[in-house]
Write an enzyme that holds these catalytic residues in place. Structure first.
Site, PDB file in Angstrom:
ATOM      1  N   LEU A 173       0.846  -1.191   0.000  1.00  0.00           N
ATOM      2  CA  LEU A 173       0.000   0.000   0.000  1.00  0.00           C
ATOM      3  C   LEU A 173       0.880   1.239   0.000  1.00  0.00           C
ATOM      4  O   LEU A 173       2.047   1.171   0.376  1.00  0.00           O
ATOM      5  CB  LEU A 173      -0.868   0.016   1.272  1.00  0.00           C
ATOM      6  CG  LEU A 173      -1.810  -1.170   1.480  1.00  0.00           C
ATOM      7  CD1 LEU A 173      -2.405  -1.124   2.875  1.00  0.00           C
ATOM      8  CD2 LEU A 173      -2.896  -1.183   0.429  1.00  0.00           C
ATOM      9  N   ASP A 174       0.300   2.372  -0.376  1.00  0.00           N
ATOM     10  CA  ASP A 174       1.012   3.642  -0.207  1.00  0.00           C
ATOM     11  C   ASP A 174       1.364   3.796   1.270  1.00  0.00           C
ATOM     12  O   ASP A 174       0.645   3.304   2.139  1.00  0.00           O
ATOM     13  CB  ASP A 174       0.127   4.830  -0.624  1.00  0.00           C
ATOM     14  CG  ASP A 174      -0.031   4.957  -2.128  1.00  0.00           C
ATOM     15  OD1 ASP A 174       0.637   4.221  -2.872  1.00  0.00           O
ATOM     16  OD2 ASP A 174      -0.831   5.807  -2.556  1.00  0.00           O
ATOM     17  N   GLN A 175       2.430   4.503   1.518  1.00  0.00           N
ATOM     18  CA  GLN A 175       2.972   4.646   2.875  1.00  0.00           C
ATOM     19  C   GLN A 175       1.933   5.008   3.932  1.00  0.00           C
ATOM     20  O   GLN A 175       1.951   4.466   5.015  1.00  0.00           O
ATOM     21  CB  GLN A 175       4.086   5.687   2.861  1.00  0.00           C
ATOM     22  CG  GLN A 175       4.806   5.799   4.187  1.00  0.00           C
ATOM     23  CD  GLN A 175       5.959   6.783   4.127  1.00  0.00           C
ATOM     24  OE1 GLN A 175       6.239   7.383   3.108  1.00  0.00           O
ATOM     25  NE2 GLN A 175       6.622   6.956   5.247  1.00  0.00           N
ATOM     26  N   ASN A 181      -0.197   5.512  -6.332  1.00  0.00           N
ATOM     27  CA  ASN A 181      -1.005   6.689  -5.982  1.00  0.00           C
ATOM     28  C   ASN A 181      -2.281   6.829  -6.821  1.00  0.00           C
ATOM     29  O   ASN A 181      -2.867   7.899  -6.885  1.00  0.00           O
ATOM     30  CB  ASN A 181      -0.196   7.995  -6.103  1.00  0.00           C
ATOM     31  CG  ASN A 181       0.967   8.114  -5.150  1.00  0.00           C
ATOM     32  OD1 ASN A 181       1.771   9.033  -5.269  1.00  0.00           O
ATOM     33  ND2 ASN A 181       1.125   7.203  -4.201  1.00  0.00           N
TER      34      ASN A 181
END
Length: 171
Positions: free
Chosen positions: A12-14, A109
């Site tokens: 996943l994104d951070q 993103n």
């Protein structure tokens, strides 16, 4: 155990919470990553965006590329990779809308850029134009992941409860 490896299959994104996928067997990792779109049946997210959307459901389809400064942006077919996001409103109030989001493609993103392109950035997402940060984090949560196990051929479904901080915005 010693000498055991673990392979990250789905990340996943951070600043996104929710479901990640790791496997222990290299063969399984290779099968899943090689034919990802064949095995994966659903990647569902809950997002809180700023404002109220004009349409309570829709699909965003375009092409995304990444700049040298790691900003993902919408571009032309010959410059980017296809990105498809489906969204459906769950609840809304004067300030925010909670969406159920389904990814057809998984670009870096992607959800963040797509929501921003509708002028409804995800709360807390300063990188893509959010003006509010009411829960002191990105309002994005991976809540459902369904795939077909490449070796057993069984459908596997994993879910994660929507964070309380998301629901509190709509009380």
């Amino acid at each position: 155990k010693k000498n055991e490896s673990i392979y990250m299959v789905h990340r996943l994104d951070q600043y996104t919470s929710g479901i990640l996928m790791f496997v222990k067997k290299k063969k399984l990792y290779e099968l899943l990553t090689h034919d990802w779109n064949y095995y994966v049946k659903k990647r569902g997210y809950i997002a809180i965006v700023e404002g109220q959307l004009k349409k309570n459901k829709g699909t965003i389809e375009n092409y995304l590329a990444e700049s040298k400064t790691q900003i993902v942006y919408i571009t032309s077919k010959d410059q980017g990779k296809k990105a498809i996001t489906h969204y459906k409103q769950i609840k809304t109030n004067k300030k925010y809308t909670m969406l159920d989001i389904n990814l057809e493609t998984g670009r870096k993103n992607q959800i963040r850029v797509h929501m921003s392109s509708l002028h409804h950035p995800i709360i807390g997402d300063i990188k893509y134009g959010a003006k509010t940060n009411p829960i002191k984090r990105l309002g994005l949560h991976a809540h459902e992941f369904i795939f077909i196990h490449p070796l057993t051929h069984k459908e596997m479904r994993f879910t994660s409860k929507t964070p309380d901080s998301f629901n509190k915005l709509f009380k």
